[in-house]
Design a protein around this motif. Structure first.
Motif: not given
Length: 393
Positions: A254-270
């Motif tokens: 069973t899988a769930w997929a979510v679109a990531l919003r850049p403004e919500d991510l921690p700085p390291s994700a950039h």
């Protein structure tokens, strides 16, 4: 292309094939010690490994038993090499140069990988202990075209932690435009993601706690789903469920997929290029009435399409069954006790070429172990296996 009797023209074609891919390899020996041409040593060694040889003495035994056949297409003024000669030559060859020859050969056999899973995963050769790494096993990183069941490249590293530096180097040497590169948690880094994007591919990377803030962010984002997986969740873009059965086991994914919003991510994700989607995958296995459950997180540059991403994640594990299992069970790799580090790497290259050619030969409907035995018994069949090393028209 068909073999030409017991050696003869068919064998000469094989020699040309070997020279085409290994002809530029530097011979490490001094002139006065070259009783046997490097090309002869390589042709005999590859034939022997295809036919079941698993060490230096095995290479020599094959060469002695098939000396007449080999002489029908090789110039052998000094007969066949002994076990010590095979050992000295294959231990002296530069492993990176030898692997580069294999890589060029495998890429010549590969079809376009656009839209296909290219899995990157590591494997330890447990019988090959390195004196230079305090007795640790030889560890190799593999790049595997799952749909084609073809090894595209490999590189020796200093254990699993060394994979991170090796993966971008390997990816930069391959034609991966349009592929989907999948990597386990060891290689789930921004640098690997950058290397994938630079190669013109997309990525699906297994995310674990070693990624710190990014892992915590994704874990917290999916916390409501894990708390109540049967409910509908407004933050989830897509959801999928699939069931497979076999060998007395039932598995529900069973899988769930979510679109990531850049403004919500921690700085390291950039630092992660084209980071677009997070996936939560639950795997429930039922075996003999016992139920086990695992949860996994993934990051991807692809859209949040749960069903497609689940298929890509599952495709990654083709490297385990299609390559690692076969190397251990069909080629006896883990039980091969070659202690010289360079020799172990170079023998591993021969094993992977042999496995590739054995699989590409289509006339014998049998598994790899039976094909190896057949190649040892029947030189006409061995030639057919070797000639499978030509690209398909």
């Amino acid at each position: 292309m068909e073999s030409q009797g017991q050696g003869g023209q068919g064998g000469q074609v094989v020699v040309q094939l070997i020279l085409e891919h290994f002809g530029g390899l530097k011979d490490p020996r001094v002139a006065r010690t070259k009783r046997h041409a490097l090309s002869n040593v390589l042709v005999m060694a590859l034939c022997a490994v295809i036919a079941g040889a698993d060490g230096w003495e095995g290479l020599a035994q094959f060469a002695r038993s098939r000396a007449q056949w080999l002489a029908s297409f090789l110039d052998m003024p000094h007969g066949v090499p002994c076990a010590d000669t095979f050992r000295r030559v294959l231990c002296a060859l530069h492993p990176q140069a030898f692997e580069a020859c294999m890589r060029r050969w495998m890429q010549a056999l590969a079809r376009e990988v656009r839209g296909q899973v290219v899995a990157v995963d590591g494997k330890s050769v447990r019988g090959a202990l390195s004196k230079t790494l305090a007795g640790s096993p030889l560890h190799l990183v593999h790049v595997w075209a799952s749909e084609q069941r073809l090894l595209l490249a490999q590189q020796a590293v200093a254990g699993a932690p060394g994979e991170v530096a090796a993966i971008p180097e390997l990816l930069a040497q391959l034609q991966l435009q349009g592929a989907v590169v999948t990597v386990d948690a060891n290689g789930c880094t921004a640098k690997v993601a950058q290397a994938v994007v630079h190669a013109g591919a997309d990525y699906v990377l297994h995310l674990k706690g070693n990624r710190g803030p990014l892992y915590s962010h994704v874990k917290d984002m999916f916390a409501p789903v894990r708390a109540n997986p049967e409910a509908s969740h407004s933050g989830v873009d897509t959801h999928s469920r699939s069931v497979s059965k076999g060998h007395g086991r039932r598995e529900v994914r069973t899988a769930w997929a979510v679109a990531l919003r850049p403004e919500d991510l921690p700085p390291s994700a950039h630092k992660w290029p084209r980071l677009r989607t997070a996936v939560l995958l639950r795997r429930e296995r039922t075996l003999k009435g016992k139920v086990s459950q695992e949860w996994h997180y993934y990051l991807s540059s692809l859209p949040p399409q749960a069903r497609k991403l689940t298929g890509l994640i599952r495709g990654h594990w083709g490297v385990e069954n299609g390559l690692h299992w076969c190397l251990d069970v069909c080629m006896g790799e883990d039980s091969r006790t070659i202690r010289h580090f360079n020799g172990a790497q170079n023998f591993a290259v021969l094993s992977r070429i042999a496995l590739t050619l054995l699989r590409r030969e289509k006339t014998l409907k049998a598994g790899v172990p039976t094909r190896r035995k057949k190649a040892g018994w029947d030189t006409d069949y061995l030639l057919r296996v070797l000639l499978a090393g030509f690209p398909e028209n």
